[in-house]
Design a protein around this motif. Structure first.
Motif, PDB file in Angstrom:
ATOM      1  N   ALA A 174       0.785  -1.225   0.000  1.00 13.21           N
ATOM      2  CA  ALA A 174       0.000   0.000   0.000  1.00 13.21           C
ATOM      3  C   ALA A 174       0.821   1.281   0.000  1.00 13.21           C
ATOM      4  N   ASP A 175       1.976   1.335   0.637  1.00 14.92           N
ATOM      5  CA  ASP A 175       2.738   2.583   0.664  1.00 14.92           C
ATOM      6  C   ASP A 175       4.228   2.287   0.766  1.00 14.92           C
ATOM      7  N   LYS A 176       5.039   3.347   0.731  1.00 17.58           N
ATOM      8  CA  LYS A 176       6.480   3.167   0.626  1.00 17.58           C
ATOM      9  C   LYS A 176       7.123   2.648   1.903  1.00 17.58           C
ATOM     10  N   LYS A 177       6.400   2.646   3.001  1.00 21.23           N
ATOM     11  CA  LYS A 177       6.909   2.041   4.224  1.00 21.23           C
ATOM     12  C   LYS A 177       6.052   0.854   4.651  1.00 21.23           C
ATOM     13  N   GLY A 178       5.155   0.434   3.783  1.00 16.94           N
ATOM     14  CA  GLY A 178       4.201  -0.602   4.134  1.00 16.94           C
ATOM     15  C   GLY A 178       4.829  -1.950   4.409  1.00 16.94           C
ATOM     16  N   THR A 179       4.188  -2.727   5.266  1.00 10.38           N
ATOM     17  CA  THR A 179       4.639  -4.085   5.576  1.00 10.38           C
ATOM     18  C   THR A 179       3.526  -5.097   5.325  1.00 10.38           C
ATOM     19  N   VAL A 180       2.612  -4.754   4.422  1.00  9.95           N
ATOM     20  CA  VAL A 180       1.503  -5.647   4.078  1.00  9.95           C
ATOM     21  C   VAL A 180       1.521  -5.907   2.576  1.00  9.95           C
ATOM     22  N   ILE A 181       1.611  -7.174   2.198  1.00 13.79           N
ATOM     23  CA  ILE A 181       1.475  -7.582   0.798  1.00 13.79           C
ATOM     24  C   ILE A 181       0.073  -8.142   0.623  1.00 13.79           C
ATOM     25  N   THR A 182      -0.682  -7.576  -0.310  1.00 15.76           N
ATOM     26  CA  THR A 182      -2.064  -8.000  -0.525  1.00 15.76           C
ATOM     27  C   THR A 182      -2.223  -8.604  -1.912  1.00 15.76           C
ATOM     28  N   SER A 183      -2.950  -9.719  -1.974  1.00 16.64           N
ATOM     29  CA  SER A 183      -3.343 -10.335  -3.238  1.00 16.64           C
ATOM     30  C   SER A 183      -4.854 -10.193  -3.376  1.00 16.64           C
ATOM     31  N   GLU A 184      -5.296  -9.624  -4.481  1.00 16.37           N
ATOM     32  CA  GLU A 184      -6.723  -9.494  -4.752  1.00 16.37           C
ATOM     33  C   GLU A 184      -7.080 -10.312  -5.985  1.00 16.37           C
ATOM     34  N   TYR A 185      -8.233 -10.968  -5.951  1.00 16.59           N
ATOM     35  CA  TYR A 185      -8.634 -11.892  -7.005  1.00 16.59           C
ATOM     36  C   TYR A 185     -10.059 -11.588  -7.478  1.00 16.59           C
ATOM     37  N   THR A 186     -10.281 -11.806  -8.773  1.00 15.71           N
ATOM     38  CA  THR A 186     -11.631 -11.781  -9.338  1.00 15.71           C
ATOM     39  C   THR A 186     -11.767 -12.963 -10.282  1.00 15.71           C
ATOM     40  N   LEU A 187     -12.840 -13.741 -10.117  1.00 17.46           N
ATOM     41  CA  LEU A 187     -13.123 -14.868 -11.006  1.00 17.46           C
ATOM     42  C   LEU A 187     -14.541 -14.724 -11.520  1.00 17.46           C
TER      43      LEU A 187
ATOM     44  N   MET B 293     -11.414 -22.103   0.156  1.00 17.82           N
ATOM     45  CA  MET B 293     -12.646 -21.376  -0.122  1.00 17.82           C
ATOM     46  C   MET B 293     -13.459 -22.168  -1.142  1.00 17.82           C
ATOM     47  N   ALA B 294     -14.763 -22.292  -0.921  1.00 14.79           N
ATOM     48  CA  ALA B 294     -15.647 -22.948  -1.881  1.00 14.79           C
ATOM     49  C   ALA B 294     -16.109 -21.932  -2.915  1.00 14.79           C
ATOM     50  N   ILE B 295     -16.128 -22.341  -4.185  1.00 13.96           N
ATOM     51  CA  ILE B 295     -16.553 -21.473  -5.287  1.00 13.96           C
ATOM     52  C   ILE B 295     -17.704 -22.145  -6.025  1.00 13.96           C
ATOM     53  N   ASP B 296     -18.790 -21.409  -6.225  1.00 16.97           N
ATOM     54  CA  ASP B 296     -19.950 -21.911  -6.963  1.00 16.97           C
ATOM     55  C   ASP B 296     -20.523 -20.746  -7.766  1.00 16.97           C
ATOM     56  N   LEU B 297     -20.264 -20.732  -9.081  1.00 16.47           N
ATOM     57  CA  LEU B 297     -20.661 -19.618  -9.928  1.00 16.47           C
ATOM     58  C   LEU B 297     -21.525 -20.097 -11.090  1.00 16.47           C
ATOM     59  N   LYS B 298     -22.706 -19.515 -11.214  1.00 21.44           N
ATOM     60  CA  LYS B 298     -23.529 -19.755 -12.377  1.00 21.44           C
ATOM     61  C   LYS B 298     -22.994 -18.918 -13.537  1.00 21.44           C
ATOM     62  N   PRO B 299     -23.341 -19.262 -14.775  1.00 21.45           N
ATOM     63  CA  PRO B 299     -22.887 -18.453 -15.913  1.00 21.45           C
ATOM     64  C   PRO B 299     -23.232 -16.981 -15.708  1.00 21.45           C
ATOM     65  N   GLY B 300     -22.233 -16.124 -15.928  1.00 25.80           N
ATOM     66  CA  GLY B 300     -22.444 -14.690 -15.772  1.00 25.80           C
ATOM     67  C   GLY B 300     -22.119 -14.159 -14.385  1.00 25.80           C
ATOM     68  N   GLU B 301     -21.974 -15.040 -13.383  1.00 28.20           N
ATOM     69  CA  GLU B 301     -21.673 -14.595 -12.028  1.00 28.20           C
ATOM     70  C   GLU B 301     -20.168 -14.435 -11.829  1.00 28.20           C
ATOM     71  N   GLN B 302     -19.791 -13.617 -10.843  1.00 28.73           N
ATOM     72  CA  GLN B 302     -18.391 -13.472 -10.492  1.00 28.73           C
ATOM     73  C   GLN B 302     -18.244 -13.370  -8.983  1.00 28.73           C
ATOM     74  N   THR B 303     -17.039 -13.616  -8.511  1.00 26.96           N
ATOM     75  CA  THR B 303     -16.739 -13.490  -7.085  1.00 26.96           C
ATOM     76  C   THR B 303     -15.379 -12.819  -6.930  1.00 26.96           C
ATOM     77  N   LYS B 304     -15.221 -12.087  -5.816  1.00 31.56           N
ATOM     78  CA  LYS B 304     -13.964 -11.406  -5.518  1.00 31.56           C
ATOM     79  C   LYS B 304     -13.528 -11.760  -4.110  1.00 31.56           C
ATOM     80  N   TRP B 305     -12.212 -11.835  -3.895  1.00 29.44           N
ATOM     81  CA  TRP B 305     -11.691 -12.119  -2.567  1.00 29.44           C
ATOM     82  C   TRP B 305     -10.274 -11.599  -2.459  1.00 29.44           C
ATOM     83  N   SER B 306      -9.710 -11.631  -1.261  1.00 28.30           N
ATOM     84  CA  SER B 306      -8.351 -11.126  -1.071  1.00 28.30           C
ATOM     85  C   SER B 306      -7.663 -11.862   0.073  1.00 28.30           C
ATOM     86  N   ILE B 307      -6.324 -11.827   0.046  1.00 28.74           N
ATOM     87  CA  ILE B 307      -5.476 -12.363   1.118  1.00 28.74           C
ATOM     88  C   ILE B 307      -4.421 -11.305   1.413  1.00 28.74           C
ATOM     89  N   ALA B 308      -4.216 -10.995   2.692  1.00 27.11           N
ATOM     90  CA  ALA B 308      -3.234  -9.985   3.085  1.00 27.11           C
ATOM     91  C   ALA B 308      -2.207 -10.595   4.032  1.00 27.11           C
TER      92      ALA B 308
END
Length: 334
Positions: free
Chosen positions: A173-186, A309-324
């Motif tokens: 997040a910033d130049k002194k940050g100590t958090v690495i975040t992964s964001e996902y969209t499926l 994490m369980a994923i169940d998506l009908k056609p046209g649906e999407q899900t988002k999640w993150s890990i920090a």
């Protein structure tokens, strides 16, 4: 709400031709963190196996004078299923999309990997080397996106009625940050429903230290173990919301179990802390998603909690999640 970020201090690219023996990778760093990301490259990539997502594969993280994650094997075969480093993602550990419907010689999809050929075999196994008939084509973002120095990979693929669009973004997040975040969209872009799972393998080690009493995990809930395998019963103690080792894992042995006790609906239960006593390094891993299950596996060179994490998506649906991943350092304990 739009997030405001300060860019990282430095971004270094290592591309084909820059170093003949080195797989293409990127180094992101600020005043407190330095970490390597290996590129998704079907010909020269550090990881080209058919198990884990190819985008944003970690090298090691340098923090407070210590190396976290990093190699846990003495040799490296980029096409082997687990010759990978650090936090890494897998979709569908039991089977890929359309595997059951495919005949021998036909294809199925493995999210994050590509279109694979089904061989003559009794059942799918993540440890097998499948032929990649059509590898994914990844698009990587420009270094700066909305004022934030990030790396974002996107890809999509369709076959046999299945289809998906997937993106993965890693940032500090910033130049002194100590958090690495992964964001996902499926997103399900196909005609058939996507029912699968996702988890991060978390290949933890610190400074190459052998896995044993120096390592522990803390949870917001009281963990209990089931389906114990290897030396788990002999070497692991679960007490006071902690996972501790009584001794070092022998070279030829392993520990493995499922951990229960968390409430999937409680947001406070969606995290854990990895603690390394002699270095004083702690890594807190927070998840936006409810745990469907939590496994842990380890050998002498790495210890790996795996929240699913369980994923169940009908056609046209999407899900988002993150890990920090939040890194802290209190100094070595005496």
């Amino acid at each position: 709400m739009r997030r405001m970020f300060v860019p990282l201090v430095s971004l270094a690219f290592f591309v084909p031709g820059a170093a003949a023996a080195e797989p293409p990778h990127i180094v992101l760093k600020n005043e407190n963190l330095k970490f390597t990301l290996y590129e998704a490259d079907a010909k020269r990539g550090f990881y080209r196996g058919t198990r884990f997502d190819h985008a944003g594969v970690f090298g090691h993280v340098e923090f407070a004078g210590h190396k976290i994650f990093g190699p846990w094997k003495d040799s490296h075969d980029p096409t082997n299923h687990d010759d990978i480093v650090g936090p890494c993602d897998e979709f569908g550990i039991e089977k890929g999309l359309g595997y059951d419907d495919a005949k021998v010689g036909e294809t199925f999809l493995k999210i994050g990997v590509g279109e694979l050929e089904k061989p003559q075999e009794a059942q799918y196994s993540f440890a097998n080397k499948y032929k990649i008939v059509k590898p994914l084509e990844w698009k990587r973002s420009e270094p700066v996106v909305d004022g934030l120095l990030v790396q974002k990979w996107t890809t999509e693929q369709k076959a046999n009625g299945y289809g998906y669009r997937f993106s993965k973004t890693l940032f500090v997040a910033d130049k002194k940050g100590t958090v690495i975040t992964s964001e996902y969209t499926l997103e399900n872009t196909g005609e058939k429903r996507i029912t699968t799972d996702f988890y991060n393998h978390n290949f933890f080690n610190v400074d190459g230290d052998a896995v044993g009493p120096n390592y522990s995990f803390a949870f917001p809930w009281e963990p209990k173990a089931k389906e114990l395998k290897g030396k788990f019963a002999d070497l692991v103690e679960l007490k006071n919301k902690e996972f501790r080792f009584k001794g070092k894992i022998p070279n030829a042995d392993f520990v493995m179990a499922g951990l229960t006790g968390f409430d999937p609906q409680a947001k406070a239960d969606r995290q854990f802390e990895m603690r390394h006593e002699s270095s004083g390094v702690t890594v807190t891993v927070g998840h936006s998603y409810p745990f469907a299950k939590l496994n842990v596996w380890g050998i002498v060179t790495t210890i790996c909690p795996e929240p699913y994490m369980a994923i169940d998506l009908k056609p046209g649906e999407q899900t988002k999640w993150s890990i920090a991943y939040t890194f802290t350092h209190e100094g070595p304990k005496k």
